[in-house]
Scaffold this motif. Structure first.
Motif, PDB file in Angstrom:
ATOM      1  N   PHE A 132       0.858  -1.186   0.000  1.00 12.92           N
ATOM      2  CA  PHE A 132       0.000   0.000   0.000  1.00 12.92           C
ATOM      3  C   PHE A 132       0.895   1.237   0.000  1.00 12.92           C
ATOM      4  O   PHE A 132       1.654   1.450   0.955  1.00 12.92           O
ATOM      5  N   GLU A 133       0.838   2.036  -1.058  1.00 11.89           N
ATOM      6  CA  GLU A 133       1.720   3.183  -1.229  1.00 11.89           C
ATOM      7  C   GLU A 133       0.955   4.500  -1.093  1.00 11.89           C
ATOM      8  O   GLU A 133      -0.224   4.583  -1.410  1.00 11.89           O
ATOM      9  N   THR A 134       1.692   5.515  -0.651  1.00 12.86           N
ATOM     10  CA  THR A 134       1.152   6.876  -0.688  1.00 12.86           C
ATOM     11  C   THR A 134       1.432   7.476  -2.066  1.00 12.86           C
ATOM     12  O   THR A 134       2.207   6.922  -2.858  1.00 12.86           O
ATOM     13  N   ASN A 135       0.803   8.582  -2.364  1.00 14.63           N
ATOM     14  CA  ASN A 135       1.181   9.359  -3.536  1.00 14.63           C
ATOM     15  C   ASN A 135       2.570   9.956  -3.307  1.00 14.63           C
ATOM     16  O   ASN A 135       2.989  10.156  -2.153  1.00 14.63           O
ATOM     17  N   PRO A 136       3.312  10.232  -4.390  1.00 12.05           N
ATOM     18  CA  PRO A 136       4.654  10.814  -4.209  1.00 12.05           C
ATOM     19  C   PRO A 136       4.615  12.104  -3.403  1.00 12.05           C
ATOM     20  O   PRO A 136       3.753  12.970  -3.620  1.00 12.05           O
ATOM     21  N   ILE A 137       5.538  12.214  -2.472  1.00 13.37           N
ATOM     22  CA  ILE A 137       5.728  13.441  -1.692  1.00 13.37           C
ATOM     23  C   ILE A 137       7.139  13.913  -1.990  1.00 13.37           C
ATOM     24  O   ILE A 137       8.111  13.416  -1.402  1.00 13.37           O
ATOM     25  N   GLY A 138       7.270  14.813  -2.941  1.00 10.97           N
ATOM     26  CA  GLY A 138       8.583  15.176  -3.437  1.00 10.97           C
ATOM     27  C   GLY A 138       9.188  13.981  -4.175  1.00 10.97           C
ATOM     28  O   GLY A 138       8.554  13.413  -5.081  1.00 10.97           O
ATOM     29  N   ASP A 139      10.387  13.586  -3.780  1.00  7.12           N
ATOM     30  CA  ASP A 139      11.054  12.434  -4.388  1.00  7.12           C
ATOM     31  C   ASP A 139      10.787  11.144  -3.621  1.00  7.12           C
ATOM     32  O   ASP A 139      11.390  10.112  -3.931  1.00  7.12           O
ATOM     33  N   PHE A 140       9.892  11.187  -2.642  1.00  5.24           N
ATOM     34  CA  PHE A 140       9.684  10.026  -1.775  1.00  5.24           C
ATOM     35  C   PHE A 140       8.275   9.459  -1.925  1.00  5.24           C
ATOM     36  O   PHE A 140       7.302  10.198  -2.147  1.00  5.24           O
TER      37      PHE A 140
END
Length: 271
Positions: A132-140
């Motif tokens: 389960f991933e988050t949306n990109p936050i900067g390069d992370f």
């Protein structure tokens, strides 16, 4: 070890290069370090600190719709477990081979009183975990995984601390201190040949260039299968408890019994 690393690297680069054309699949290589914590299920043994795990592997991530994906791959685990004996424990052996209950002694048979044992096991493991991933936050990108690590035992040996006895004489006064190293455990006789653990991990990916990302995660795995063969059949058991006498009944023979939990740190790269 070198051949395994080279094979995984070649396969990972080849698969990763092919996968870049399909955004739904990524591949990479990983290294995992873990601590093994045993919980003995018999009064004949006690835990002797934490064992360690060193694991190398090929990781595959299949992305579904939205933030949900499926993580799998193939990993090779090199592990250790440590126990101490809580009462006099004897086994018979020839060279590096244990003699089980149903095996006859020979002129080469020696007796050994076991004080402490360190198992060295090698597994091949297939993780099957939901991601389960988050949306990109900067390069992370931050993620969590939940699922199973299922393993097949490839090799098991042990390093033993204790005393050796001359011939068939087993008494408290005749033992001589000696370490028995690289003793070979027959597949599945002691350490069980199959293992499954339920795990939860959290981690982060850093997209540092193009489609290449590095990641790090920490996870906890709880063993849902026993570490050792749970069969009560004494024929392929080698350890027995006794007051410096040969066993008089089948019930003197036993196997170690314990459950395993692992705290692991994994780092790697995705292509």
């Amino acid at each position: 070890m070198k051949k395994i690393i080279l094979s995984l690297a070649i396969f990972g680069f080849a698969f990763g290069s092919q996968a870049q054309s399909d955004k739904k699949v990524t591949a990479g290589l990983s290294y995992q370090f873990g601590l093994n914590f045993t919980k003995p299920g018999t009064k004949n043994i006690a835990k002797d600190g934490a064992g360690v795990q060193n694991s190398i592997g090929l990781n595959l991530l299949f992305k579904g719709n939205g933030s949900i994906g499926f993580a799998t791959g193939v990993e090779f685990d090199f592990e250790s477990l440590k126990y101490s004996m809580t009462q006099p424990t004897i086994y018979r052996f020839n060279d590096t081979q244990f003699l089980n209950y149903d095996e006859t002694s020979t002129t080469d048979t020696k007796f050994y009183e076991l004080d402490a044992r360190k198992y060295k096991n090698v597994y091949v493991t297939i993780p099957t975990m939901m991601s389960f991933e988050t949306n990109p936050i900067g390069d992370f990108v931050y993620y969590g995984k939940f699922g199973l690590r299922t393993s097949v035992l490839l090799k098991s040996s042990s390093n033993d601390e204790g005393k050796i006895f001359p011939g068939n004489i087993v008494t408290e006064t005749t033992g001589t201190s000696q370490d028995n190293t690289a003793m070979k455990n027959k597949w599945g006789n002691d350490v069980w040949g199959f293992r499954s653990s339920l795990g939860l991990t959290v981690g982060a990916q850093w997209n540092f260039t193009g489609n290449t990302r590095v990641f790090g995660e920490i996870g906890y795995y709880y063993g849902i299968t026993p570490v050792h063969n749970p069969s009560k059949n004494v024929d392929n058991m080698s350890l027995y408890t006794t007051d410096y006498l040969n066993p008089t009944t089948d019930s003197d023979y036993f196997r170690p019994k314990s459950n395993l939990s692992q705290l692991c740190l994994k780092v790697g790269i995705l292509f």
